[in-house]
Design an enzyme around this catalytic site. Structure first.
Site, PDB file in Angstrom:
ATOM      1  N   HIS A 122     -20.576 -77.138 -94.586  1.00 45.68           N
ATOM      2  CA  HIS A 122     -20.105 -75.282 -93.799  1.00 45.68           C
ATOM      3  C   HIS A 122     -20.270 -76.769 -92.648  1.00 45.68           C
ATOM      4  O   HIS A 122     -20.816 -77.250 -92.496  1.00 45.68           O
ATOM      5  CB  HIS A 122     -21.866 -75.128 -93.515  1.00 45.68           C
ATOM      6  N   GLY A 123     -18.973 -76.116 -91.948  1.00 48.17           N
ATOM      7  CA  GLY A 123     -18.072 -76.702 -91.001  1.00 48.17           C
ATOM      8  C   GLY A 123     -17.296 -78.063 -91.139  1.00 48.17           C
ATOM      9  O   GLY A 123     -17.357 -78.769 -90.007  1.00 48.17           O
TER      10      GLY A 123
END
Lengths: 347, 347, 347
Positions: free
Chosen positions: B248-249
């Protein structure tokens, strides 16, 4: 199943029954580990098994053991039903198959399956719900395709193949007889081939195909890529565990075994009977000889001669690696000693 | 296709045709490796290719070669059809595309597809059997979605995207033009975010989304997770192989390439043109500079400056790592020598 | 949602609200990172967060911060809406849930789902398009099964489970309450068990099952295999990321966490609260004690006592490994020094 019936059936097997005593001839329901088995269950021990002492306390109804007098003596004293085999593990495999034969749960063609009109379907096949089979594919007799599997165009499945739920087989892939493709595996997808250009990566078309010989098994989520030209080839009897990556143009011999999360880069060639433990990597175009064993997390960057056991990254002979690993954990001490020696020298 | 026609078409390509001789102007069916090619096949060699000597014996009908006099001489002597290119590999990619253009096998919308009434569908799209598309999603023109793929709500697919069988795209994901999602890949799923509490792990809602820019390619079984807030972002032209995990990210620049089984932890940032070989790991929030190359199984725990080649775990400069690896295999000897030196010192 | 309403709701949460100021009581739409937040967004900082200086310039409408006077002072000076919490990260999780509650997008049973007549379905369940559920399975109330998921025979799903698109659950698997199976995960598939014989590998039937206790979460593409006999067992509250392999017969305690691409070989036993970082491997039958933490790429070959932090391959205590890794990069120097010392000795 009564123990006596089991013994009769096992005589036809290939695990080498040697001796047995029926005890109370227990009625057996299933297999279990020696620690957890109940009176309606059967368990097994191999020669040298660290659980041997459990034979004194197991609640199993019956035990499969190697031909060791000490074990036989305990089984007799405890009045267990027992049998000795040349290959107790193989006997246990045969027992499990006799007690709980694999069910064929689906049969015929489910009406929700979408099968192109130009598909050949053999006799006695099972095609589950929501399966798709594309133009020109051939499914030989006795094959079972579970729900949600997708078979693209011009795929050939040999007799008695099993394709589990949501697996995908890409165009032109050829499977031999009795192959098993586990859930969510992907066979025959495009190899990772891109040509660097001033305008970025340009795809090299992957016009080859994947061939699996007879009795190959591919684990859940594993991928076997097809090459730009030619074939990616998996030899007969090779068993591949879950989440394994086989790059484009890889060739393996017969009866190899690869544990989970192994990755083999494009063009590598494995001999017969190669065993790769979990998370092993094999580099581009590397040749790995017959019967090589690579221990877990090993990284094989250059060719390995037959019959070697290798470990570490980059891979070196296993025995050497074990000694190097021990020395590695003493590196801070070694560095300190060297410093002291240098100091004395120069003082 | 006649070799002469191929050469005419390649003049419009970008691989830099330099010279050619038609020989018998063979009719070519497909590409092959120089070792396996037959008289109706074409193969290629690059400068410095270790297979160059195969040119003396290849059965190929035609060969693509670099502008080297020795190779041209052999091709002429053997009366092969041949052509020289600035970029023979790119020429071969163009040849394969000309000989075996990618078929568009499905067309229109299969009646078994389940498409929410509030979905925008562009022109000339293909949606295969048993596909699902959720509320609010938009599929731009010329996109192809193969059987069994699932597209959740509010997903945007740019023009001419390809989504292969059984791939899954989660809510709010946005794909640019000409992206390819291979079989069983999962894009936009929840990032692995949990907060430790006295009552166990509490899920951090993952309210962000995944954005793939134009011409991104995601391999079979690979996962691109969405973050708690903001975006996971894959730059234009980035190519990702099979079984890769993007946390994520994560942000990547343009034209990166990641081989199979790479894992990138949450919040890491890659520059442009980064190349990660197989099984490489990149740690949380680490920054990897433009054009960094990481060799296989490398573990990158801290920031790497642009244009570095790194290896090992933890990652160090490649040349240093090569020397350290050789020294590692001599550790037992070194330990012995140190012991002897110490003994002499103290004797 | 107004900041004042959010604060009122958070008082019922468990993140320990301590103080707050409403500022202009902004209307908040969503969460964001402190660097990217806009005036209708809320962000958070933890104690010691390296982004703390961003509080001086953030455009966020509201901030969640730890009880630190310096941070409160900045928030006050900048007239931001702010609140302090004992656990700011947990507060942010609660905020995201309040602002963007997880939608239940599908409801009821889609007509394209294929459900065996002998399946128990609880109340208030959702079964998506093209789902398959086999004979004898039981789906408890409030469970949600997304499109394309396949559930074989005799599977038990507890209350309020979520099974994402194209996941597969094999026969006899038992899930507790509130488990989440992410897209393309495979639960309960055959363990990798083969017996070597003179005629190649013989399959050991995998007659056991997989049990997931309450609130277990399994990431995209991860596999949990069933054993030959007995159970593969995942303890309550354990969270498993993407592309993880859990071998046959593995047991984990409660509240473990495993990052992406971890592989655990057959029969390994993990205690409670074990944390494994990305790409870690655990060997066959190894026992890992309560609360052990293994850093990324670690290879655990032998038992680890509780509360240890381990690293490297083979795994050693983390602090030792850090020192050894530094020494590793100095090996060429060390080798040179040893050579010089030896030369002097013998001269």
């Amino acid at each position: 199943m009564r123990f006596s019936k089991l013994i009769t059936d096992l005589q036809k097997g290939s695990s080498g029954l040697e001796a047995s005593e029926l005890g109370t001839d227990p009625d057996l329901l299933s297999g279990a580990s020696i620690e957890q088995a109940l009176s309606n269950q059967i368990c097994f021990l191999e020669a040298g098994n660290s659980l041997s002492k459990e034979l004194n306390s197991t609640k199993a109804g019956a035990v499969i053991i190697p031909s060791q007098e000490d074990l036989i003596e305990i089984a007799q004293r405890r009045e267990l039903a027992w049998a000795t085999f040349k290959n107790p593990r193989l006997a246990f495999a045969e027992v499990l198959e006799l007690l709980q034969p694999t069910p064929q749960n689906i049969s015929g063609i489910h009406p929700s399956a979408v099968i192109h009109e130009n598909v050949f379907l053999g006799d006695n096949i099972s095609i589950g719900a929501n399966v798709f089979i594309g133009n020109g594919s051939r499914i030989a007799s006795k094959s079972v395709i579970y729900p949600g599997a997708v078979i693209y165009e011009n795929v050939i499945l040999g007799e008695a193949c099993i394709v589990h739920a949501n697996a995908v087989i890409h165009p032109r892939t050829k499977l031999g007889k009795k192959c098993v493709i586990h859930s969510n595996a992907v066979i025959g997808s495009e190899g990772f081939g891109f040509v660097p250009t001033p305008n970025g990566w340009r795809k090299m078309p992957q016009t080859g195909r994947v061939v699996l010989q007879d009795e190959v098994e591919i684990g859940c989520g594993s991928n076997i890529d097809r090459p730009a030209v030619g074939e990616t080839f998996i030899g007969a009897g090779t068993k591949i565990d879950n989440l394994v990556q086989i790059g484009h143009g890889v060739t393996t011999g017969k009866d190899c075994a690869m544990a989970a999360q192994v990755g083999i880069a494009g063009g590598a060639r494995l001999g017969n009977g190669v065993i790769l433990a979990g998370q092993v990597g094999v580099g581009n175009r590397v040749k790995v000889g017959d019967r090589v064993v690579a221990s877990s997390k090993c990284g094989i960057h250059s060719d390995v001669a037959p019959d070697q056991v290798v470990s570490g990254f980059p891979a070196i002979p296993n025995r050497l690696w074990l000694r190097c690993s021990i020395a590695f954990s003493k590196l801070p001490e070694m560095a300190k000693t060297i410093k002291e020696l240098t100091k004395r020298e120069t003082s």
